[in-house]
Design an enzyme around this catalytic site. Structure first.
Site, PDB file in Angstrom:
ATOM      1  N   THR A  31      -2.091   7.558  -1.577  1.00  0.00           N
ATOM      2  CA  THR A  31      -2.793   6.584  -0.741  1.00  0.00           C
ATOM      3  C   THR A  31      -2.148   6.405   0.630  1.00  0.00           C
ATOM      4  O   THR A  31      -2.788   5.912   1.561  1.00  0.00           O
ATOM      5  CB  THR A  31      -2.834   5.208  -1.426  1.00  0.00           C
ATOM      6  OG1 THR A  31      -1.496   4.707  -1.580  1.00  0.00           O
ATOM      7  CG2 THR A  31      -3.510   5.304  -2.782  1.00  0.00           C
ATOM      8  N   CYS A  35       4.099  -0.886  -1.055  1.00  0.00           N
ATOM      9  CA  CYS A  35       3.854  -2.213  -1.630  1.00  0.00           C
ATOM     10  C   CYS A  35       5.143  -2.868  -2.108  1.00  0.00           C
ATOM     11  O   CYS A  35       6.170  -2.212  -2.292  1.00  0.00           O
ATOM     12  CB  CYS A  35       2.913  -2.114  -2.839  1.00  0.00           C
ATOM     13  SG  CYS A  35       1.320  -1.354  -2.539  1.00  0.00           S
ATOM     14  N   CYS A  39       3.114  -6.280  -6.437  1.00  0.00           N
ATOM     15  CA  CYS A  39       1.736  -6.125  -5.950  1.00  0.00           C
ATOM     16  C   CYS A  39       0.752  -5.996  -7.112  1.00  0.00           C
ATOM     17  O   CYS A  39       1.000  -5.294  -8.096  1.00  0.00           O
ATOM     18  CB  CYS A  39       1.632  -4.893  -5.053  1.00  0.00           C
ATOM     19  SG  CYS A  39      -0.013  -4.719  -4.292  1.00  0.00           S
ATOM     20  N   ARG A  64       1.804   3.186   5.296  1.00  0.00           N
ATOM     21  CA  ARG A  64       1.241   1.956   5.849  1.00  0.00           C
ATOM     22  C   ARG A  64       1.472   0.799   4.889  1.00  0.00           C
ATOM     23  O   ARG A  64       1.413   0.981   3.666  1.00  0.00           O
ATOM     24  CB  ARG A  64      -0.269   2.104   6.092  1.00  0.00           C
ATOM     25  CG  ARG A  64      -0.666   3.315   6.898  1.00  0.00           C
ATOM     26  CD  ARG A  64      -2.167   3.322   7.186  1.00  0.00           C
ATOM     27  NE  ARG A  64      -2.967   3.126   5.987  1.00  0.00           N
ATOM     28  CZ  ARG A  64      -3.301   4.093   5.144  1.00  0.00           C
ATOM     29  NH1 ARG A  64      -2.872   5.332   5.338  1.00  0.00           N
ATOM     30  NH2 ARG A  64      -4.065   3.843   4.102  1.00  0.00           N
ATOM     31  N   CYS A  66       0.714  -2.378   2.574  1.00  0.00           N
ATOM     32  CA  CYS A  66      -0.432  -2.817   1.764  1.00  0.00           C
ATOM     33  C   CYS A  66      -1.003  -4.114   2.335  1.00  0.00           C
ATOM     34  O   CYS A  66      -0.263  -5.047   2.651  1.00  0.00           O
ATOM     35  CB  CYS A  66       0.031  -3.029   0.324  1.00  0.00           C
ATOM     36  SG  CYS A  66      -1.219  -3.752  -0.761  1.00  0.00           S
ATOM     37  N   CYS A  69      -0.451  -7.186  -0.639  1.00  0.00           N
ATOM     38  CA  CYS A  69       0.826  -7.857  -0.891  1.00  0.00           C
ATOM     39  C   CYS A  69       1.659  -8.064   0.366  1.00  0.00           C
ATOM     40  O   CYS A  69       2.688  -8.734   0.321  1.00  0.00           O
ATOM     41  CB  CYS A  69       1.638  -7.100  -1.936  1.00  0.00           C
ATOM     42  SG  CYS A  69       2.234  -5.466  -1.392  1.00  0.00           S
TER      43      CYS A  69
END
Length: 354
Positions: A31, A35, A39, A64, A66, A69
């Site tokens: 993805t 996190c 999370c 990147r 999340c 969270c």
């Protein structure tokens, strides 16, 4: 990394252990997102996970943060989260037929000063205890009606003091009357049409009171299906002629014009969402604000995550410009109609505003 440490950290991710939230973050290769251990997102496969001691390391590696969270923000202490959870349970079960549920009653039950309790709850939940209680009350009413109770009986059993209070509350929260909302649009006529726009296909839908949906996508079928899912009991029909003014305004936006703030809306949204959307509509053409700035603007500085959820549920693209909300680092963030479209909208506005 010590294999034993990695094993402990993976266990923390599996159990969503909040005690590790300040110890590390985990990133998911598939993805590109990182996190906190706690999370609530779907757990990844072990072979897709990479651990980092601090968020900056994950970001430097190209991942990147999340949106759920918010691993770059300071975590909410366990005791505050637990306080909010306990108050939620109390509100959900409270019977207000004998004594109205006030902030004072909540404070007495929790043995916490009312003002302090409200601050904690808003920090964790993004809304006030009163707003949460209103939502629970409306949900109870909906459940009672669906079980066969009349609206009159359900009104009092769910804690409303009068029918006028129910309609006032629902009108400010939903933009539709309670009966309409409870019946998922039954009795409402919705006209819609699909037009080409620079981002692909755009569905425009409205009742006789205002716009209820503006969606962007590539598939007409998917856009129409989503409209029927939102209003399964409404009378939905094609109506290009009746929507001509809306179409002109929306296509004018792609030509560089800000949609008029006077465009009427007829939506199913919560009080919190309304507050967020009002601030979004005030963002000037070509400018952006962060989730944190929007949260502060509505008086809930700890509600950045809740602002993100409100943006994700925005039913009318462009008119409520949720595409103008970005992350703290300036990157676009997620978008209900696709990150590619969000970048395109931001690029168009910045180019025309310069």
């Amino acid at each position: 990394m010590d294999p034993a440490v990695g094993k402990d950290w993976w266990k923390a991710v599996q159990s969503r252990d909040r005690r590790f939230d300040e110890s590390f973050v985990y990133a998911v290769r598939s993805t590109g997102i990182y996190c906190r251990p706690s999370c609530a997102a779907k757990r990844p496969k072990p072979d897709q996970v990479i651990f980092f001691k601090v968020p900056a390391e994950a970001k430097a590696a190209g991942f990147r943060p999340c949106l759920r969270c918010r691993p770059d923000e300071a975590p909410i202490p366990d005791e505050k989260a637990e306080t909010a959870r306990r108050l939620c349970r109390f509100i959900e079960k409270y019977d207000s037929t004998d004594r109205p549920l006030t902030l004072k009653v909540m404070g007495e039950h929790m043995s916490i000063g009312p003002c302090h309790l409200q601050r904690i709850f808003k920090q964790v939940m993004g809304i006030s205890p009163g707003q949460y209680a209103d939502a629970c009350r409306l949900n109870r009413l909906k459940a009672l009606v669906r079980k066969g109770k009349t609206v009159t009986h359900a009104l009092y059993e769910s804690g409303y003091s009068s029918s006028s209070r129910l309609y006032e509350d629902a009108a400010s929260r939903l933009g539709m009357t309670p009966g309409t909302y409870l019946r998922r649009g039954e009795g409402v006529e919705i006209g819609f049409t699909l037009v080409d726009c620079p981002l692909g296909r755009m569905l425009v839908a409205a009742t006789d009171k205002g716009l209820c949906a503006v969606s962007i996508g590539d598939s007409d079928e998917a856009l129409i299906t989503a409209l029927h899912d939102e209003y399964p009991a409404a009378g939905i029909h094609r109506d290009r002629a009746g929507l001509s003014e809306y179409i002109t305004a929306l296509l004018g936006y792609f030509g560089g014009k800000q949609p008029s703030p006077g465009l009427p809306l007829h939506l199913q949204v919560t009080a919190f969402q309304w507050k967020v959307y009002e601030v979004l509509r005030a963002i000037p053409f070509g400018q952006t604000r962060t989730y944190e700035e929007i949260a502060r603007a509505i008086g809930s500085p700890g509600a950045a995550r809740a602002v993100g959820r409100a943006c994700a549920r925005n039913p009318v693209a462009v008119v409520i410009p949720c595409h103008r909300v970005v992350r703290k680092d300036g990157t676009p963030g997620d978008y209900r109609w696709g990150i590619k479209n969000k970048k395109a909208l931001l690029g168009r506005e910045r180019g025309r505003a310069s």
